[in-house]
Scaffold this motif. Sequence first.
Motif, PDB file in Angstrom:
ATOM      1  N   SER A 153       0.729  -1.199   0.048  1.00  0.00           N
ATOM      2  CA  SER A 153      -0.230   0.082   0.044  1.00  0.00           C
ATOM      3  C   SER A 153       0.931   1.355   0.114  1.00  0.00           C
ATOM      4  N   SER A 154       2.252   1.007   0.408  1.00  0.00           N
ATOM      5  CA  SER A 154       3.139   2.369   0.526  1.00  0.00           C
ATOM      6  C   SER A 154       3.385   2.692  -0.654  1.00  0.00           C
ATOM      7  N   GLY A 155       3.567   1.765  -1.817  1.00  0.00           N
ATOM      8  CA  GLY A 155       3.700   2.098  -3.333  1.00  0.00           C
ATOM      9  C   GLY A 155       2.208   2.484  -3.883  1.00  0.00           C
ATOM     10  N   LEU A 156       1.359   1.629  -3.722  1.00  0.00           N
ATOM     11  CA  LEU A 156       0.003   1.852  -4.658  1.00  0.00           C
ATOM     12  C   LEU A 156      -0.754   3.385  -4.136  1.00  0.00           C
ATOM     13  N   TYR A 157      -0.424   3.518  -2.523  1.00  0.00           N
ATOM     14  CA  TYR A 157      -1.164   4.839  -2.342  1.00  0.00           C
ATOM     15  C   TYR A 157      -0.018   5.898  -1.403  1.00  0.00           C
ATOM     16  N   GLY A 158       1.025   5.307  -1.192  1.00  0.00           N
ATOM     17  CA  GLY A 158       1.938   6.348  -0.434  1.00  0.00           C
ATOM     18  C   GLY A 158       1.707   5.987   1.071  1.00  0.00           C
ATOM     19  N   PHE A 160       4.087   8.014   4.847  1.00  0.00           N
ATOM     20  CA  PHE A 160       5.041   8.770   5.032  1.00  0.00           C
ATOM     21  C   PHE A 160       6.139   8.178   5.779  1.00  0.00           C
ATOM     22  N   GLY A 161       7.471   8.865   5.136  1.00  0.00           N
ATOM     23  CA  GLY A 161       8.754   8.010   5.356  1.00  0.00           C
ATOM     24  C   GLY A 161       9.144   7.130   4.663  1.00  0.00           C
ATOM     25  N   GLN A 162       8.314   6.782   3.629  1.00  0.00           N
ATOM     26  CA  GLN A 162       8.829   5.500   2.790  1.00  0.00           C
ATOM     27  C   GLN A 162       8.887   5.939   1.309  1.00  0.00           C
ATOM     28  N   THR A 163       9.398   6.837   0.817  1.00  0.00           N
ATOM     29  CA  THR A 163       9.751   7.108  -0.574  1.00  0.00           C
ATOM     30  C   THR A 163      10.544   6.257  -1.052  1.00  0.00           C
ATOM     31  N   ASN A 164      11.477   5.571  -0.362  1.00  0.00           N
ATOM     32  CA  ASN A 164      12.269   4.707  -0.939  1.00  0.00           C
ATOM     33  C   ASN A 164      11.437   3.338  -1.364  1.00  0.00           C
ATOM     34  N   TYR A 165      10.928   2.736  -0.171  1.00  0.00           N
ATOM     35  CA  TYR A 165       9.935   1.746  -0.049  1.00  0.00           C
ATOM     36  C   TYR A 165       8.794   1.814  -1.206  1.00  0.00           C
ATOM     37  N   GLY A 166       8.157   2.858  -1.071  1.00  0.00           N
ATOM     38  CA  GLY A 166       7.198   3.151  -1.987  1.00  0.00           C
ATOM     39  C   GLY A 166       7.473   3.069  -3.463  1.00  0.00           C
ATOM     40  N   ALA A 167       8.629   3.671  -3.695  1.00  0.00           N
ATOM     41  CA  ALA A 167       8.967   3.892  -5.290  1.00  0.00           C
ATOM     42  C   ALA A 167       9.316   2.242  -5.720  1.00  0.00           C
ATOM     43  N   ALA A 168       9.800   1.354  -4.729  1.00  0.00           N
ATOM     44  CA  ALA A 168      10.343   0.342  -5.181  1.00  0.00           C
ATOM     45  C   ALA A 168       9.086  -0.787  -5.406  1.00  0.00           C
ATOM     46  N   LYS A 169       8.039  -0.439  -4.361  1.00  0.00           N
ATOM     47  CA  LYS A 169       6.969  -1.436  -4.287  1.00  0.00           C
ATOM     48  C   LYS A 169       5.921  -0.957  -5.672  1.00  0.00           C
ATOM     49  N   MET A 170       6.249   0.132  -5.978  1.00  0.00           N
ATOM     50  CA  MET A 170       5.405   0.559  -7.263  1.00  0.00           C
ATOM     51  C   MET A 170       6.131   0.158  -8.438  1.00  0.00           C
ATOM     52  N   GLY A 171       7.333   0.265  -8.423  1.00  0.00           N
ATOM     53  CA  GLY A 171       8.120  -0.238  -9.436  1.00  0.00           C
ATOM     54  C   GLY A 171       7.994  -1.796  -9.750  1.00  0.00           C
ATOM     55  N   VAL A 172       7.683  -2.651  -8.808  1.00  0.00           N
ATOM     56  CA  VAL A 172       7.627  -4.151  -9.131  1.00  0.00           C
ATOM     57  C   VAL A 172       5.994  -4.150 -10.176  1.00  0.00           C
ATOM     58  N   ILE A 173       5.298  -3.341  -9.808  1.00  0.00           N
ATOM     59  CA  ILE A 173       3.918  -3.494 -10.540  1.00  0.00           C
ATOM     60  C   ILE A 173       4.270  -3.110 -12.304  1.00  0.00           C
ATOM     61  N   GLY A 174       5.125  -2.161 -12.475  1.00  0.00           N
ATOM     62  CA  GLY A 174       5.707  -1.697 -13.788  1.00  0.00           C
ATOM     63  C   GLY A 174       6.344  -3.118 -14.250  1.00  0.00           C
ATOM     64  N   LEU A 175       7.160  -3.741 -13.308  1.00  0.00           N
ATOM     65  CA  LEU A 175       7.793  -5.115 -13.896  1.00  0.00           C
ATOM     66  C   LEU A 175       6.663  -6.220 -14.328  1.00  0.00           C
ATOM     67  N   MET A 176       5.800  -6.285 -13.314  1.00  0.00           N
ATOM     68  CA  MET A 176       4.737  -7.393 -13.555  1.00  0.00           C
ATOM     69  C   MET A 176       3.909  -7.148 -14.930  1.00  0.00           C
ATOM     70  N   ASN A 177       3.611  -6.008 -15.013  1.00  0.00           N
ATOM     71  CA  ASN A 177       2.769  -5.632 -16.264  1.00  0.00           C
ATOM     72  C   ASN A 177       3.503  -6.033 -17.556  1.00  0.00           C
ATOM     73  N   THR A 178       4.666  -5.633 -17.784  1.00  0.00           N
ATOM     74  CA  THR A 178       5.236  -5.854 -19.091  1.00  0.00           C
ATOM     75  C   THR A 178       5.507  -7.376 -19.067  1.00  0.00           C
ATOM     76  N   LEU A 179       6.038  -8.039 -17.671  1.00  0.00           N
ATOM     77  CA  LEU A 179       6.387  -9.645 -17.895  1.00  0.00           C
ATOM     78  C   LEU A 179       4.842 -10.456 -18.038  1.00  0.00           C
ATOM     79  N   VAL A 180       3.860 -10.020 -17.865  1.00  0.00           N
ATOM     80  CA  VAL A 180       2.561 -10.465 -18.393  1.00  0.00           C
ATOM     81  C   VAL A 180       2.430 -10.497 -19.781  1.00  0.00           C
ATOM     82  N   ILE A 181       3.018  -9.358 -20.400  1.00  0.00           N
ATOM     83  CA  ILE A 181       2.539  -9.471 -21.900  1.00  0.00           C
ATOM     84  C   ILE A 181       3.791 -10.334 -22.508  1.00  0.00           C
ATOM     85  N   GLU A 182       4.949 -10.421 -22.037  1.00  0.00           N
ATOM     86  CA  GLU A 182       5.949 -11.109 -22.693  1.00  0.00           C
ATOM     87  C   GLU A 182       5.965 -12.622 -22.201  1.00  0.00           C
ATOM     88  N   GLY A 183       5.327 -12.937 -21.121  1.00  0.00           N
ATOM     89  CA  GLY A 183       5.285 -14.344 -20.874  1.00  0.00           C
ATOM     90  C   GLY A 183       3.760 -15.189 -21.390  1.00  0.00           C
TER      91      GLY A 183
END
Length: 305
Positions: A153-158, A160-183
């Motif tokens: 939820s820190s990535g999906l919604y934000g 406080f104090g977790q900009t690094n964690y939130g950015a990483a956790k939203m990053g894996v969603i971008g990874l997922m979206n493209t791996l779905v297409i390629e796989g």
Amino acid sequence: MSIRFDGRVAIVTGAGNGLGRSHALCLAARGAKVVVNDLGGSVDGSGGSSDAAKAVVAEIEAAGGEAIANGANVTDMAQVEAMVADAMDKWRRVDILVNNAGVLRDKSFSNVEMKDFSFVLDVHLMGSVNCSKAVWNIMREQNYGRIAMTTSSSGLYGNFGQTNYGAAKMGVIGLMNTLVIEGAKYGIKVNALSPCAATRMTEGLIPDNLLELLTPESVTPALLYIVSDDSPNRTIITAGAGTYARSIVYETGGKWLAEDERTPEKIAEHWAEIADPATQAEYTSGNDQTTNMLTKAANGLGIKL
């Protein structure tokens, strides 16, 4: 319908404690052979010991299951490849990858040090990239694979104090979206789990009287579902305290503006229509957005499609 994993081989990262331990134990209880990966570090990623992973393996074996312990650092591709090679040597396949390993180094954005920001992204995002890459061609050749990302939820919604964690956790969603297409044509499905559980990472963040509701064991059923044979695909499932839900990214249909209207003032004037939730839709690729925009432009210009 009974969900089983007989004959399947699963790798679970960060499986020495908390959610990963629960995932590994429950996969094994339903028939999977499990690589229990854990670097054995503290919550902030410092230190390391294989004791936790070995203890989980011992639990699995005591219950009649099969498992091996592995201490690979998910940020080190050579170690990750060696872990996958160990699984292949022992069981000749890898069917399931659960990207669960993670760390916290929380600080407000004004105070966070960039080395800590990079480290958290490296573990969560690049750790998921490394492990997914190491099993990808194996899964392609098998024409079968299930990969689970762990978002938050820190990535999906934000949070406080977790900009690094939130950015990483939203990053894996971008990874997922493209791996779905390629796989897709290789029988590989990729989903994400957004858990809410009382683990070492949530200590001090949640009132004590509520912690007992947020058990890792209440989250794991969602993980088992998204790595099962009949799993969904490109799905973010949230889980905590016995509640399960789906999180979805939507985009509104928008409004086309003629060339002489393409000003910030006109956008402000038409904002209610541009942002109208009644027109929103879930897109499954970037092409969906492009198609919507070009269709509206063509209609506005009187171009026949």
